[in-house]
Each structure stands twice: as C-alpha cells, then as structure tokens.
Design an enzyme around this catalytic site. Structure first.
Site, PDB file in Angstrom:
ATOM      1  N   ARG A  61       0.741  -1.318   0.210  1.00  0.00           N
ATOM      2  CA  ARG A  61      -0.079  -0.050  -0.166  1.00  0.00           C
ATOM      3  C   ARG A  61       0.793   1.345  -0.053  1.00  0.00           C
ATOM      4  O   ARG A  61       0.468   2.340  -0.519  1.00  0.00           O
ATOM      5  CB  ARG A  61      -0.795  -0.030   1.411  1.00  0.00           C
ATOM      6  N   HIS A  65      -0.045   5.155  -1.482  1.00  0.00           N
ATOM      7  CA  HIS A  65      -0.309   6.428  -0.497  1.00  0.00           C
ATOM      8  C   HIS A  65       1.158   7.185  -0.738  1.00  0.00           C
ATOM      9  O   HIS A  65       0.994   8.460  -0.757  1.00  0.00           O
ATOM     10  CB  HIS A  65       0.008   5.924   1.055  1.00  0.00           C
ATOM     11  N   ASN A  93      -3.333   8.195   6.570  1.00  0.00           N
ATOM     12  CA  ASN A  93      -2.257   7.115   6.656  1.00  0.00           C
ATOM     13  C   ASN A  93      -1.983   6.658   7.947  1.00  0.00           C
ATOM     14  O   ASN A  93      -1.764   5.583   8.492  1.00  0.00           O
ATOM     15  CB  ASN A  93      -0.939   7.979   6.240  1.00  0.00           C
ATOM     16  N   HIS A 192      -6.488  -5.171  -2.386  1.00  0.00           N
ATOM     17  CA  HIS A 192      -7.159  -5.257  -1.181  1.00  0.00           C
ATOM     18  C   HIS A 192      -7.482  -6.801  -1.210  1.00  0.00           C
ATOM     19  O   HIS A 192      -8.124  -7.446  -0.417  1.00  0.00           O
ATOM     20  CB  HIS A 192      -8.611  -4.534  -1.172  1.00  0.00           C
TER      21      HIS A 192
END
Length: 336
Positions: A61, A65, A93, A192
């Site tokens: 991830r 981000h 975050n 995911h």
C-alpha cells in the site's frame, strides 16, 4: 477567458513535467551502480513476511499512498519536523499504514552495500512489487531512477487520498485526475486481495449507511451478521477484519466477494454495487484471474510513472532529508 487560458497553460506544463519525469525511469537503472538492489529488497520483504504476514499488504500500500500525493517520491516516509507536518499522521495514513520499519531495513542494507545510490522512492516501488509476488501474485519488471522528495505535505495527503467510505463515482473521478482509467481503478483496487481493514472504517455501513440508520443493502445478509459480531455498534474500532476470504493470498477472490456482496469496505463494494462503469471490470476479474493480474501490473506501472518533476535527492535515511538529524521519538509515535 484569460484566467481559463492561463489555467490550461499551467495544466499543460504540469502534465508535460509529469511525462518528462516518467520518461527518465527505466528497468535496470541500478544495473551498474548497485546490481544487487532488487534482490536485497526482495530478501528483506520475504523476511518481514515470515515474521508478520500482514506486512505484505502494508508494504504494497505504500506505493499507492506515496504516488498519489505529489508523485512517487517517498514523501510519505518523512517524519514530522518543527517546520513540516509530514504525511504519516494524515487521516488517510495514520489509521491504515504500518510496517515503515521494513523500508528502513531495506534502506539500511542497501546503504551498507551501495551507499548513496538507491532512493527510498525506488525501494517503495520494488517492495510493493515483491509483496505482491511473494503473496502469490504476478511478478513484473519495475522502472527505477526516482529521486526522494525534500519535503512532505500532510494537507495534500488529507485532500487527495480517498476515504474507505468513498463511492465508486468519487473514486473514478479521483483516478481520472491522474489519467488512470476505470479499468486501472478496479484492477488496482484488487490490492485489497491481501490485508485487513479496521472496524471503524465500516461501522457506518453496518448501522447508518448514508444516514439512514440502517445497514448497507448491498451486503450479503450472512456476511453482515459476521461483521455485526466482529464490529458491534459502540465496540472497539481498532479490531480488524479480512478484506477478502483469502487475505494472505494475492488472487481474484476479492472480486468474487464483491460480486457476492461480501466486500469489507464501502469503497470496495461500491465498485460492484454502485456504478455500472466499474461493475463491468469486477465481473471480468471475478471470472478471469489472469486478466486481473495483467491489468493490475499495467496499473501499477502507470501509477509508478506519476512524478511531480520537482528536484530531489537520494536520502541516506528514508525518514529525514539529508543533513537533518533523525529523531527516534517521532519513530515511537508512529509505531504506537
């Protein structure tokens, strides 16, 4: 008319910088200066996954981000300073990212072997690829050659990164801002396939979807009952649940779950239940894992091309710009 023209010129120049910066990236960038770079990173990721299997999802991830907030420049790894609020404590975050120490370890190993060569931004890209591959997903050749940002922006992270409450339409619009298609959105949402989500991210779905005081009607009743037990109203919001039925294996089960109304996050389930544009791809990927893998890789490469065009450096420590003293107190605050 003049204002509109100026805005168009600024946007055109910005897009040109983004493209120009991305064109400088290439596979094998460290072939001469640090040929062991990719194997070092993969070994660190493998070791981390043995100790904590959840670290794979966390590390993967990081690319999302980092790249969406002013390009893939490792700005998200910078700790706060007296003059700068970094991105780690942003709303998007602080509650969803962990395992920063894995990137730290990879950087420390590379500094011993190839000092001042491999950027933290490139380590994020390599680590994300390795986390996917080591979880059973596809492998691909990454483009490298990024520089590390000299600053970070908590405000930008808060304004850009989507909420788990987001619907498909909002996500499609967000990805479109970065020239990423609906196909890219749905394929990349397949990240995911591994990992967990927290109860506080879904309590509204269970008890007050869209302010109705009722659960999300798109949820499978049996799945809703399971989530009721996991995340009771007024319970501990930090309890975690699996994002799909096989949370340690990178596969297409995530899409099968969405088709069955068993998506954990609203932002996930909405891709199937909330918009015909994205539903088409959820259906395709639920039936064809190979196609999902192909499109996921394409999306990761596109996302990796996002660059701000701003100047940068190769940081010696991913948490601070060169010349700034590392403050371990901030590290403890993040870990807590």
């Amino acid at each position: 008319m003049t204002t509109f023209y100026l805005l168009c010129v600024v946007l055109f120049l910005h897009m040109g910088i983004m493209a120009s910066s991305a064109d400088q990236l290439r596979p094998g960038f460290y072939a001469q200066t640090c040929p062991i770079a990719e194997s070092v990173v993969r070994n660190v990721i493998l070791k981390a996954m043995i100790i904590d299997p959840r670290s794979a999802a966390s590390v993967m991830r990081f690319q999302f981000h980092d790249c969406f907030v002013n390009g893939c420049d490792a700005s998200m790894l910078l700790d706060d300073t007296p003059n700068m609020l970094g991105e780690k404590l942003s709303l998007s975050n602080i509650n969803s990212l962990r395992s920063y120490e894995v990137i730290d370890e990879a950087k420390e190993e590379l500094e011993k072997l190839c000092p001042n060569v491999v950027s933290c931004a490139d380590i994020i890209i390599m680590a994300a690829r390795d986390a996917v591959f080591l979880s059973g997903g596809p492998n691909w050749e990454v483009k490298l050659g990024r520089k590390d940002s000299l600053t970070a922006s908590q405000d930008d992270a808060n304004s850009i990164m989507p909420s788990p409450r987001a619907n498909a339409s909002a996500l499609i619009n967000l990805f479109n801002r970065f020239n990423l298609s609906v196909q890219d959105l749905v394929a990349l949402s397949g990240s995911h396939s591994i990992g967990n989500g927290r109860c506080f991210s879904i309590v509204f779905r269970l008890y007050n979807q869209s302010g109705t005081g009722k659960p999300d009607p798109a949820m499978d009743p049996d799945f809703r009952s399971k989530l009721d037990r996991l995340c009771p109203n007024g319970g501990d919001g930090n309890v975690t649940g699996d994002l799909d039925k096989t949370p340690r294996v990178f596969d297409n089960q995530y899409f099968k779950d969405l088709v069955g109304g068993r998506g954990f996050l609203n932002s996930d389930q909405s891709l199937y239940s909330g918009d015909e544009r994205s539903r088409e791809y959820v259906d395709k990927y639920s039936r064809d894992e190979g196609l999902f893998f192909e499109d996921f890789v394409e999306g990761m490469l596109k996302m990796g091309d996002l660059q701000s065009g701003r100047g940068g450096e190769v940081r010696e420590n991913c948490r601070v710009v060169n010349g700034e003293k590392f403050n371990p107190i901030r590290l403890e605050r993040i870990r807590d």
